[in-house]
Design a protein around this motif. Sequence first.
Motif, PDB file in Angstrom:
ATOM      1  N   SER A 155     -20.816 -35.954   1.801  1.00 33.48           N
ATOM      2  CA  SER A 155     -20.897 -37.244   2.475  1.00 33.48           C
ATOM      3  C   SER A 155     -19.694 -38.078   2.059  1.00 33.48           C
ATOM      4  O   SER A 155     -19.035 -37.784   1.056  1.00 33.48           O
ATOM      5  N   PRO A 156     -19.382 -39.154   2.816  1.00 31.24           N
ATOM      6  CA  PRO A 156     -18.260 -40.010   2.419  1.00 31.24           C
ATOM      7  C   PRO A 156     -18.396 -40.567   1.009  1.00 31.24           C
ATOM      8  O   PRO A 156     -17.416 -40.617   0.257  1.00 31.24           O
ATOM      9  N   ARG A 157     -19.615 -40.962   0.613  1.00 28.58           N
ATOM     10  CA  ARG A 157     -19.837 -41.494  -0.731  1.00 28.58           C
ATOM     11  C   ARG A 157     -19.626 -40.418  -1.790  1.00 28.58           C
ATOM     12  O   ARG A 157     -19.041 -40.671  -2.850  1.00 28.58           O
ATOM     13  N   GLU A 158     -20.095 -39.211  -1.507  1.00 27.89           N
ATOM     14  CA  GLU A 158     -19.916 -38.106  -2.452  1.00 27.89           C
ATOM     15  C   GLU A 158     -18.441 -37.773  -2.622  1.00 27.89           C
ATOM     16  O   GLU A 158     -17.961 -37.546  -3.730  1.00 27.89           O
ATOM     17  N   THR A 159     -17.727 -37.758  -1.500  1.00 28.79           N
ATOM     18  CA  THR A 159     -16.295 -37.463  -1.548  1.00 28.79           C
ATOM     19  C   THR A 159     -15.539 -38.516  -2.355  1.00 28.79           C
ATOM     20  O   THR A 159     -14.720 -38.195  -3.218  1.00 28.79           O
ATOM     21  N   GLU A 160     -15.818 -39.787  -2.069  1.00 24.98           N
ATOM     22  CA  GLU A 160     -15.131 -40.873  -2.773  1.00 24.98           C
ATOM     23  C   GLU A 160     -15.450 -40.854  -4.263  1.00 24.98           C
ATOM     24  O   GLU A 160     -14.570 -41.043  -5.110  1.00 24.98           O
ATOM     25  N   THR A 161     -16.717 -40.606  -4.600  1.00 21.90           N
ATOM     26  CA  THR A 161     -17.113 -40.552  -6.009  1.00 21.90           C
ATOM     27  C   THR A 161     -16.397 -39.421  -6.734  1.00 21.90           C
ATOM     28  O   THR A 161     -15.842 -39.610  -7.824  1.00 21.90           O
ATOM     29  N   LEU A 162     -16.378 -38.248  -6.129  1.00 23.12           N
ATOM     30  CA  LEU A 162     -15.728 -37.108  -6.762  1.00 23.12           C
ATOM     31  C   LEU A 162     -14.226 -37.341  -6.894  1.00 23.12           C
ATOM     32  O   LEU A 162     -13.608 -36.971  -7.910  1.00 23.12           O
ATOM     33  N   ARG A 163     -13.626 -37.955  -5.879  1.00 22.14           N
ATOM     34  CA  ARG A 163     -12.182 -38.245  -5.924  1.00 22.14           C
ATOM     35  C   ARG A 163     -11.857 -39.172  -7.095  1.00 22.14           C
ATOM     36  O   ARG A 163     -10.898 -38.937  -7.844  1.00 22.14           O
ATOM     37  N   LEU A 164     -12.654 -40.215  -7.278  1.00 21.81           N
ATOM     38  CA  LEU A 164     -12.405 -41.166  -8.356  1.00 21.81           C
ATOM     39  C   LEU A 164     -12.662 -40.546  -9.725  1.00 21.81           C
ATOM     40  O   LEU A 164     -11.966 -40.855 -10.702  1.00 21.81           O
ATOM     41  N   ILE A 165     -13.644 -39.667  -9.803  1.00 19.97           N
ATOM     42  CA  ILE A 165     -13.879 -38.940 -11.056  1.00 19.97           C
ATOM     43  C   ILE A 165     -12.657 -38.096 -11.404  1.00 19.97           C
ATOM     44  O   ILE A 165     -12.193 -38.075 -12.544  1.00 19.97           O
ATOM     45  N   ALA A 166     -12.128 -37.396 -10.404  1.00 22.49           N
ATOM     46  CA  ALA A 166     -10.948 -36.557 -10.626  1.00 22.49           C
ATOM     47  C   ALA A 166      -9.757 -37.387 -11.080  1.00 22.49           C
ATOM     48  O   ALA A 166      -8.911 -36.917 -11.852  1.00 22.49           O
ATOM     49  N   GLN A 167      -9.681 -38.633 -10.625  1.00 22.37           N
ATOM     50  CA  GLN A 167      -8.569 -39.509 -10.988  1.00 22.37           C
ATOM     51  C   GLN A 167      -8.754 -40.156 -12.356  1.00 22.37           C
ATOM     52  O   GLN A 167      -7.879 -40.874 -12.829  1.00 22.37           O
ATOM     53  N   GLY A 168      -9.912 -39.898 -13.003  1.00 22.04           N
ATOM     54  CA  GLY A 168     -10.100 -40.359 -14.368  1.00 22.04           C
ATOM     55  C   GLY A 168     -10.928 -41.611 -14.545  1.00 22.04           C
ATOM     56  O   GLY A 168     -11.038 -42.131 -15.656  1.00 22.04           O
ATOM     57  N   PHE A 169     -11.536 -42.127 -13.479  1.00 23.73           N
ATOM     58  CA  PHE A 169     -12.336 -43.332 -13.599  1.00 23.73           C
ATOM     59  C   PHE A 169     -13.718 -43.029 -14.176  1.00 23.73           C
ATOM     60  O   PHE A 169     -14.296 -41.962 -13.928  1.00 23.73           O
TER      61      PHE A 169
END
Length: 220
Positions: A155-169
């Motif tokens: 989902s868009p929320r899942e994608t955004e969450t995973l992206r931010l996790i990968a970026q170190g947040f």
Amino acid sequence: MDRIRVVLADDHPIVLAGIRTLLNADPEVELVGEATNGGEALPLIRTLAPQVAVVDVSMPGLSGLELTERVAGECPGTRVLVLTVHEDAAYVQPLMKAGARGYLLKRSAAEDLLRAVHAVAAGGIYLDPSIAGHVMAGPSAAARSPAAADGEILSPRETETLRLIAQGFSNKEIARRIDVSVKSVETYKARAAEKLGLRTRAEIIRYGAAHGWLDALTLR
């Protein structure tokens, strides 16, 4: 000879104090400013124009990756040395592409920080020895992740969450960014990781690198 002027940015007080002590021990280095988040660091660097900015990757406000990109574009006389706990080589290439001139692990700081500062200030590139050999390998292994093509769409929320996790947040920072609760962030992360078969943070980072999530040009 003029001393190397340095600005330091890290949101952990103990780390900040330790790095300050290391920098102040070198008579050829002058610590001219400190910040505890990326949002504070950028105007400080603009104002003080240091030769070197030593910055953490995972900070509130602007991440180290975002800050590196801004400094490279707005303060060309300042060279960024990234100081981080992240040992996965997937972090290195996006940061170097964003304009960083050095990448040093915090566990190596006591032995190598001053060497890295001098190298970067002199116009060189410094990579932590423990990861330098892996940098050129790129994210090909992540791109071949067997779970990445299982057909289950995030989902868009899942994608955004995973992206931010990968970026170190952190989960708390992600919650603020996407305006949800920390518990919701944990749920999105768990669902996304399950769908993609990603079991560890390192696997999430590699997956993100393979899909362009760590490219500075994708950040806003």
